[in-house]
Design an enzyme around this catalytic site. Structure first.
Site, PDB file in Angstrom:
ATOM      1  N   ARG A   1       4.619 -20.771 -11.171  1.00 55.82           N
ATOM      2  CA  ARG A   1       3.777 -20.303 -10.059  1.00 55.82           C
ATOM      3  C   ARG A   1       4.527 -20.500  -8.746  1.00 55.82           C
ATOM      4  O   ARG A   1       4.499 -19.663  -7.855  1.00 55.82           O
ATOM      5  CB  ARG A   1       2.430 -21.056 -10.050  1.00 55.82           C
ATOM      6  CG  ARG A   1       1.621 -20.727  -8.820  1.00 55.82           C
ATOM      7  CD  ARG A   1       0.154 -21.136  -8.838  1.00 55.82           C
ATOM      8  NE  ARG A   1      -0.264 -22.112  -9.784  1.00 55.82           N
ATOM      9  CZ  ARG A   1      -0.184 -23.436  -9.606  1.00 55.82           C
ATOM     10  NH1 ARG A   1       0.314 -23.934  -8.489  1.00 55.82           N
ATOM     11  NH2 ARG A   1      -0.601 -24.263 -10.542  1.00 55.82           N
TER      12      ARG A   1
ATOM     13  N   TYR B   1      -4.689   0.649   6.768  1.00 53.59           N
ATOM     14  CA  TYR B   1      -5.055   0.798   5.360  1.00 53.59           C
ATOM     15  C   TYR B   1      -6.473   0.260   5.126  1.00 53.59           C
ATOM     16  O   TYR B   1      -6.790  -0.857   5.563  1.00 53.59           O
ATOM     17  CB  TYR B   1      -4.026   0.065   4.486  1.00 53.59           C
ATOM     18  CG  TYR B   1      -4.438  -0.012   3.038  1.00 53.59           C
ATOM     19  CD1 TYR B   1      -4.783   1.142   2.337  1.00 53.59           C
ATOM     20  CD2 TYR B   1      -4.502  -1.227   2.365  1.00 53.59           C
ATOM     21  CE1 TYR B   1      -5.184   1.085   1.004  1.00 53.59           C
ATOM     22  CE2 TYR B   1      -4.898  -1.293   1.034  1.00 53.59           C
ATOM     23  CZ  TYR B   1      -5.246  -0.132   0.365  1.00 53.59           C
ATOM     24  OH  TYR B   1      -5.646  -0.210  -0.945  1.00 53.59           O
TER      25      TYR B   1
ATOM     26  N   ASP C   1       2.962  -4.757   9.379  1.00 51.27           N
ATOM     27  CA  ASP C   1       2.896  -4.179   8.040  1.00 51.27           C
ATOM     28  C   ASP C   1       3.877  -3.007   8.051  1.00 51.27           C
ATOM     29  O   ASP C   1       3.617  -1.958   8.638  1.00 51.27           O
ATOM     30  CB  ASP C   1       1.461  -3.723   7.729  1.00 51.27           C
ATOM     31  CG  ASP C   1       1.343  -3.151   6.314  1.00 51.27           C
ATOM     32  OD1 ASP C   1       2.376  -2.735   5.749  1.00 51.27           O
ATOM     33  OD2 ASP C   1       0.215  -3.117   5.780  1.00 51.27           O
TER      34      ASP C   1
ATOM     35  N   LYS D   1       5.107   0.339  -2.831  1.00 48.85           N
ATOM     36  CA  LYS D   1       5.414   1.648  -2.237  1.00 48.85           C
ATOM     37  C   LYS D   1       6.914   1.923  -2.226  1.00 48.85           C
ATOM     38  O   LYS D   1       7.509   1.979  -3.277  1.00 48.85           O
ATOM     39  CB  LYS D   1       4.803   1.720  -0.836  1.00 48.85           C
ATOM     40  CG  LYS D   1       3.392   1.150  -0.735  1.00 48.85           C
ATOM     41  CD  LYS D   1       2.385   1.839  -1.652  1.00 48.85           C
ATOM     42  CE  LYS D   1       0.996   1.253  -1.428  1.00 48.85           C
ATOM     43  NZ  LYS D   1       0.103   1.402  -2.566  1.00 48.85           N
TER      44      LYS D   1
HETATM   45  O1  P1T Z   1      -1.865  -1.776  -2.893  1.00 43.26           O
HETATM   46  P1  P1T Z   1      -1.217  -3.046  -2.450  1.00 43.26           P
HETATM   47  O2  P1T Z   1       0.132  -3.260  -3.045  1.00 43.26           O
HETATM   48  O3  P1T Z   1      -2.108  -4.225  -2.576  1.00 43.26           O
HETATM   49  O4  P1T Z   1      -0.901  -2.854  -0.879  1.00 43.26           O
HETATM   50  C1  P1T Z   1      -1.894  -2.752   0.077  1.00 43.26           C
HETATM   51  C2  P1T Z   1      -1.401  -1.972   1.274  1.00 43.26           C
HETATM   52  C3  P1T Z   1      -1.003  -2.654   2.404  1.00 43.26           C
HETATM   53  N1  P1T Z   1      -0.562  -2.014   3.514  1.00 43.26           N
HETATM   54  C4  P1T Z   1      -0.493  -0.679   3.554  1.00 43.26           C
HETATM   55  C5  P1T Z   1      -0.009  -0.015   4.793  1.00 43.26           C
HETATM   56  C6  P1T Z   1      -0.874   0.085   2.443  1.00 43.26           C
HETATM   57  O5  P1T Z   1      -0.788   1.413   2.532  1.00 43.26           O
HETATM   58  C7  P1T Z   1      -1.348  -0.566   1.270  1.00 43.26           C
HETATM   59  C8  P1T Z   1      -1.808   0.180   0.086  1.00 43.26           C
HETATM   60  N2  P1T Z   1      -2.036   1.545   0.320  1.00 43.26           N
HETATM   61  C9  P1T Z   1      -2.443   2.458  -0.614  1.00 43.26           C
HETATM   62  C10 P1T Z   1      -2.718   2.153  -1.891  1.00 43.26           C
HETATM   63  C11 P1T Z   1      -2.579   3.833  -0.114  1.00 43.26           C
HETATM   64  O6  P1T Z   1      -2.638   4.795  -0.907  1.00 43.26           O
HETATM   65  O7  P1T Z   1      -2.620   3.986   1.117  1.00 43.26           O
END
Ligand code: P1T
Length: 378
Positions: A46, A98, A170, A195
Site C-alpha cells: 500500500r 470536471y 489539474d 487520459k
Molecule cells: O476519471 P478519473 O481518472 O478519476 O479522473 C477524474 C478527472 C479529473 N480531472 C479531469 C480534468 C478529468 O477530466 C477527469 C475525468 N474526466 C472524464 C472522465 C471525462 O470524460 O471528462
C-alpha cells in the site's frame, strides 16, 4: 534532458537483479525484512511498489517536480489533495471543471466543513474577490472541462502565493507535453493518468506532483493512510503509455486543429470552443502558457438544442460515443448528461455549459477520416 527523451528515460534505470530494460510488474503485497523495519526500501505494497515508483519518477520528471505520488484514479488524487485541508478552510475553484471534481468538492468535502467558491477564473478580478482569510487552496483546471477556457496559471499562482494559499493545477486536459504548471509558478500539479498519460483507454489512475516537500509529505501520508493506490499492472500500463506521450499528443493536436477549423467553417455549426482558434477569448494566453493548444474541442450546432446535439453524436461512426478522453481513439460525448450530469442544471448553465454542447476528444486516426465522419454526422 529534453522532454521527448524524458518520456522514455526520466527516473528510469534497468532493473537491478536481471537487467530488464522495462520495469517488471512487481505483483507482491509485501516485502521481506531482515529484522523489524530493516528492509530494502519497501515494507508493504500500500505504501510503495517498485513498478509504481518507476511511474512516479517518470511523471515527476515530466512535470519538473521533485516528487510524485500515484493513485488509483484521478478523483482519488484530488481526494488526497483535499484531505490535506481542515474543516473551515476555504477553496477557490474554477466554475467550469470536471463534473466529478465538482461532485467530490460539494458532496463529500462541503459536508465535512470545507467551503468552496466556484468562480469564473478567466477573470483575475473574480479570483481576487473570492479570497478570504481562510483560503488555503486555489484549484486551477486549465484548459477547463468541457468549455476549454484558459486560466492564467502564472498570475493565479502568484496571487495565491501572496495570500498564503496553495495553487494546484489539474493538468489532465493539456498533459505535461503541452503545459508544465510548476514552471509557471504553481505549487502542485494533478493528473487523471487515465487520459493522455495512459493514452490507450485501458487503465484508470491519478497522480500528484510537486516540489513542495511539506505538501508531498502530507500526500504520502494520505497514500499510506487512506490507501487509494494503483496496482502494479495499472502502474505499468500508465508507464508504458507515457513512453509515446509526445508522439500521440503531437498527432492528436495536429488533428484537433484541422477539426476545429473544419467545424468553425461549417454552416450548421454554431460556437466552436478550441484555444487554438484565433477567435478564442484566451487564445493569446494559451499560446503563451501552453506549448500547443491541445486535442479537446467542444462545440454546439446553430440549431442550438439538446436534441440536435444528441442526433449528431448518435450519427458519428469513428468518433465513439463515450466518457473519457486522451486515448488514441477519438471520442464524442454529451457533457451535460454524461461527465457533468452531477452538476445541477442551473449551476451548469450559469457557468456557460449548455445541454446543447458536444465534446470531442480527438485521437490519432487520419484527420481526413475524422472530418469525413463529422461531415456525414452533421
Ligand atoms: O476519471 P478519473 O481518472 O478519476 O479522473 C477524474 C478527472 C479529473 N480531472 C479531469 C480534468 C478529468 O477530466 C477527469 C475525468 N474526466 C472524464 C472522465 C471525462 O470524460 O471528462
Amino acid at each position: 534532458m529534453k522532454f521527448n527523451t524524458k518520456t522514455i528515460h526520466a527516473g528510469q534505470e534497468p532493473e537491478k537483479t536481471s537487467g530488464a530494460v522495462m520495469p517488471p510488474v512487481f505483483h507482491t503485497s509485501t516485502y521481506v525484512q531482515k529484522a523489524p523495519n530493516e528492509h530494502q526500501g519497501y515494507d508493504y505494497a500500500r505504501v510503495g511498489n517498485p513498478t509504481r515508483t518507476a511511474l512516479e519518477k517518470l511523471i515527476a520528471g515530466l512535470e519538473e517536480a521533485d516528487e510524485c505520488a500515484c493513485f488509483s484514479s484521478g478523483v482519488a488524487a484530488i481526494d488526497a489533495i483535499l484531505k490535506t485541508l481542515k474543516p473551515g478552510d476555504h477553496v477557490i475553484s474554477t466554475n467550469d471543471l470536471y463534473g466529478g471534481t465538482y461532485r467530490l468538492f460539494t458532496q463529500v468535502f462541503e459536508p465535512y466543513g470545507i467551503r468552496f467558491s466556484f468562480v469564473n477564473m478567466t477573470n483575475l478580478d473574480e479570483i481576487e474577490a473570492a479570497f478570504t482569510e481562510k483560503t488555503k487552496l486555489v484549484w486551477i483546471e486549465t484548459p477547463t472541462n468541457p468549455l476549454l477556457r484558459i486560466i492564467d496559471i502564472r498570475k493565479t499562482a502568484q496571487m495565491s502565493k501572496e495570500r498564503g494559499a496553495l495553487s494546484v493545477v489539474d493538468n489532465t486536459f493539456a498533459s505535461p507535453y503541452l503545459q508544465q504548471p510548476l514552471l509557471l509558478g504553481a505549487d502542485a500539479v494533478m493528473h487523471s493518468t487515465t487520459k493522455y498519460l495512459g493514452g490507450h483507454s485501458d487503465v484508470v489512475g491519478g497522480a500528484v506532483a510537486s516540489s513542495d516537500k511539506y505538501f508531498m509529505e502530507k500526500i504520502r501520508f494520505q497514500v499510506k493512510t487512506t490507501g487509494a493506490v494503483p496496482g502494479p499492472m495499472d502502474s505499468y500500463l500508465v508507464l508504458r503509455g507515457i513512453k509515446t506521450l509526445h508522439l500521440r499528443v503531437e498527432r492528436s493536436v495536429e488533428n484537433a486543429k484541422k477539426i476545429a477549423d473544419f467545424l468553425n467553417n461549417h454552416p450548421r455549426v454554431g460556437i466552436v470552443h478550441y484555444p487554438g482558434l484565433s477567435n478564442h477569448p484566451q487564445h493569446k494566453l494559451a499560446a503563451d502558457q501552453m506549448n500547443d493548444f491541445g486535442a479537446m474541442v467542444s462545440f454546439s450546432m446553430k440549431d442550438d438544442t439538446m436534441e440536435k446535439a444528441i442526433d449528431v453524436m448518435k450519427k458519428t461512426r469513428l468518433f465513439v460515443l463515450a466518457e473519457s478522453l486522451g486515448g488514441v481513439e477519438s471520442l464524442v460525448s454529451h457533457p451535460a448528461s454524461m461527465t457533468h450530469g452531477s452538476i445541477p442544471k442551473n449551476i451548469r448553465e450559469k457557468a456557460g455549459l449548455k445541454d446543447s454542447l458536444i465534446r470531442l476528444s480527438v485521437g490519432v486516426e487520419d484527420a481526413d477520416d475524422l472530418i469525413e465522419d463529422l461531415e456525414q454526422s452533421l
